[in-house]
Design a protein around this motif. Structure first.
Motif, PDB file in Angstrom:
ATOM      1  N   ASN A 128       0.660  -1.365  -0.059  1.00 18.78           N
ATOM      2  CA  ASN A 128      -0.072  -0.069  -0.193  1.00 18.78           C
ATOM      3  C   ASN A 128       0.937   1.272  -0.038  1.00 18.78           C
ATOM      4  N   TYR A 129       1.979   1.200   0.826  1.00 20.07           N
ATOM      5  CA  TYR A 129       2.850   2.332   0.980  1.00 20.07           C
ATOM      6  C   TYR A 129       4.161   1.864   0.273  1.00 20.07           C
ATOM      7  N   MET A 130       4.653   2.750  -0.437  1.00 20.12           N
ATOM      8  CA  MET A 130       6.164   2.439  -1.030  1.00 20.12           C
ATOM      9  C   MET A 130       7.193   3.933  -0.768  1.00 20.12           C
ATOM     10  N   GLU A 131       8.302   3.339  -0.396  1.00 22.04           N
ATOM     11  CA  GLU A 131       9.111   4.393  -0.215  1.00 22.04           C
ATOM     12  C   GLU A 131      10.496   4.174  -0.617  1.00 22.04           C
ATOM     13  N   SER A 132      11.383   4.994  -1.130  1.00 23.18           N
ATOM     14  CA  SER A 132      12.730   4.627  -1.336  1.00 23.18           C
ATOM     15  C   SER A 132      13.707   6.228  -1.175  1.00 23.18           C
ATOM     16  N   ARG A 133      14.795   5.970  -0.802  1.00 26.40           N
ATOM     17  CA  ARG A 133      15.655   7.306  -0.547  1.00 26.40           C
ATOM     18  C   ARG A 133      16.929   7.085  -1.264  1.00 26.40           C
ATOM     19  N   TRP A 134      17.142   8.377  -1.813  1.00 23.69           N
ATOM     20  CA  TRP A 134      18.893   8.115  -2.750  1.00 23.69           C
ATOM     21  C   TRP A 134      19.601   9.274  -2.427  1.00 23.69           C
ATOM     22  N   LYS A 135      20.821   9.164  -2.402  1.00 24.84           N
ATOM     23  CA  LYS A 135      21.670  10.279  -2.225  1.00 24.84           C
ATOM     24  C   LYS A 135      22.722   9.821  -2.990  1.00 24.84           C
ATOM     25  N   GLY A 136      23.756  11.007  -3.188  1.00 23.89           N
ATOM     26  CA  GLY A 136      25.086  10.645  -3.989  1.00 23.89           C
ATOM     27  C   GLY A 136      24.996  10.247  -5.619  1.00 23.89           C
ATOM     28  N   ILE A 137      23.680  10.859  -6.108  1.00 21.15           N
ATOM     29  CA  ILE A 137      23.566  10.242  -7.510  1.00 21.15           C
ATOM     30  C   ILE A 137      24.561  10.929  -8.343  1.00 21.15           C
ATOM     31  N   LYS A 138      25.041  10.133  -9.379  1.00 16.83           N
ATOM     32  CA  LYS A 138      26.253  10.537 -10.089  1.00 16.83           C
ATOM     33  C   LYS A 138      25.580   9.681 -11.429  1.00 16.83           C
ATOM     34  N   LEU A 139      26.268  10.385 -12.614  1.00 17.69           N
ATOM     35  CA  LEU A 139      26.310   9.862 -13.925  1.00 17.69           C
ATOM     36  C   LEU A 139      27.784   9.851 -14.422  1.00 17.69           C
ATOM     37  N   TYR A 140      28.020   8.567 -14.972  1.00 20.17           N
ATOM     38  CA  TYR A 140      29.264   8.676 -15.831  1.00 20.17           C
ATOM     39  C   TYR A 140      29.218   8.122 -17.099  1.00 20.17           C
ATOM     40  N   LYS A 141      30.274   8.396 -17.905  1.00 22.91           N
ATOM     41  CA  LYS A 141      30.367   7.781 -19.230  1.00 22.91           C
ATOM     42  C   LYS A 141      31.786   7.453 -19.788  1.00 22.91           C
TER      43      LYS A 141
END
Length: 434
Positions: free
Chosen positions: A420-433
């Motif tokens: 019924n309830y859904m949660e996530s937490r994120w930090k330090g999001i980066k993108l590389y190539k």
């Protein structure tokens, strides 16, 4: 909200590791913790030290799993009569050591203009108080005030692993899984780990703060004591590869982060961003992101401005999923020749939080209520996707063909069996190539 602070954040992850084989030392794609067995600690193993004349509430708090340590340069020491500098720190108890090989792990975030503060130390030495202090000085992570371990750590999450080999008298420091420094220790004594905010002897800012988000509270201990100690110095010089090695960091700003949420809800009812942590939550009966969309509810971040159709791209972020959240996609690669996505990583209850490729292949287990590092490499030209969890390769799969591709993270309800309830937490999001 941070003011003109001396601030550092560390995801505290103390660990007891048991080395199973010598191969740990020279594995070409090893994580610093590979070959060790985790032993969980309890709250009884964490002892708080703070200015003796201040209440705990004035210098320390723990809200939603976030520990916050505060100290001022003119604060009193931790006990009357002590000549030491002010501190608000956690001292790990119950695992003091005098032999063996032990390891501390944590992910730290230090916003500018923090300076002159010790965020982690190995206490105990033959002729002085400590074997190691890691200080932030003007944005550099330093060994005491002598050697730069890594530069420019302001305003970014960095993973720190410290290995203390007592028998070999060596301390090895890894940052983001890459070996950065090896030095002699300061002789035998009873040792233990500490983290938080401890004012350096000189050069400290007036206000110092450290926020720590516990991932796995555990200590690592190495058992292979029968190995000849003189081997260790050379063996520890075999640096471990990190998933990001050979990649170029792609600069991201807030303009690159586009948020999607139920169309009839205000943003603050499904998303928050505080102290570097992005929190996403939805309910199973929420509306889709637009009134005419047939898709399931979501509160997600879409990385824009860097859509791709060729080359090798990599997403990195630290994720936290509270127990009870199930049947939800927490990160995905959008776009494919057939179908909407190339990859979805979903969380299901399973064995303490199972991470799966869609609802099929098991990627990793026991991920509830802890921070874990996620790296996803998409080699478009080879049609291959690789998933790493905490620096360890966990899953390789063919992609879904060419398309207009981009990364997303947050919470997106699966077609079936969502909580019924859904949660996530994120930090330090980066993108590389590449």
């Amino acid at each position: 909200m941070m003011t003109s602070t001396s601030t550092s954040f560390c995801k505290n992850a103390l660990v007891l590791l048991l080395l199973s084989s010598l191969g740990y030392f020279c594995s070409t794609a090893a994580d610093p913790t590979d070959g060790f067995t985790r032993v969980s600690l309890t709250n009884n193993n964490f002892k708080l030290q703070k200015p003796y004349d201040k209440s705990v509430a004035e210098r320390y708090s723990k809200v939603d799993g976030v520990e916050t340590f505060k100290v001022y340069t003119n604060d009193k020491p931790f006990e009357q009569g002590s000549p030491t500098r002010p501190r608000t720190e956690i001292r790990v108890t119950g695992y003091d050591y005098t032999s063996g090989v032990w390891q501390f792990e944590g992910s730290c975030y230090v916003p500018s203009p923090t300076t002159g503060v010790i965020i982690m130390q190995v206490f105990g030495a033959a002729d002085e108080a400590t074997t190691l202090q890691l200080r932030n000085i003007n944005g550099d992570l330093m060994y005491y005030n002598k050697n730069v371990v890594v530069s420019n750590v302001y305003n970014k999450w960095v993973r720190v692993n410290v290995i203390h080999n007592v028998g070999a008298k060596k301390v090895t420091i890894f940052v983001d899984g890459v070996q950065k420094m090896v030095m002699d220790d300061h002789g035998p004594d009873t040792h233990y780990f500490k983290y938080g905010a401890y004012a350096a002897l000189t050069g400290s800012s007036n206000y110092m703060e450290s926020s720590c988000i516990k991932m796995n509270s555990f200590c690592y201990k190495l058992l292979c004591l029968l190995l000849l100690s003189y081997f260790f110095e050379g063996l520890y010089l075999c640096a471990a590869d990190d998933p990001t090695d050979g990649f170029t960091l792609v600069p991201l700003t807030e303009d690159n982060f586009k948020l999607q949420k139920p169309y009839n809800e205000p943003l603050y009812d499904r998303y928050s961003y505080k102290d570097g942590v992005r929190r996403f939550w939805i309910y199973n009966n929420d509306k889709p992101y637009s009134a005419d969309s047939p898709t399931r509810p979501r509160s997600e971040l879409r990385i824009s401005g860097h859509d791709y159709s060729s080359g090798i791209w990599q997403f990195e972020g630290y994720a936290y999923v509270p127990s009870g959240t199930s049947g939800v996609t927490i990160v995905q690669i959008h776009g494919a020749s057939e179908g909407a996505t190339t990859l979805q990583l979903r969380m299901y209850e399973g064995d303490g939080g199972d991470l799966r490729y869609y609802r099929y292949n098991l990627v990793d287990t026991d991920l509830y209520d802890k921070w874990f590092r996620v790296n996803i490499i998409h080699n478009v030209d080879k049609g291959k996707v690789i998933v790493f969890i905490d620096g360890v390769k966990k899953f390789v799969v063919k992609d879904q063909g060419p398309g207009d591709l981009y990364f997303k993270c947050g919470v997106y309800a699966a077609p079936f069996n969502s909580s019924n309830y859904m949660e996530s937490r994120w930090k330090g999001i980066k993108l590389y190539k590449k």
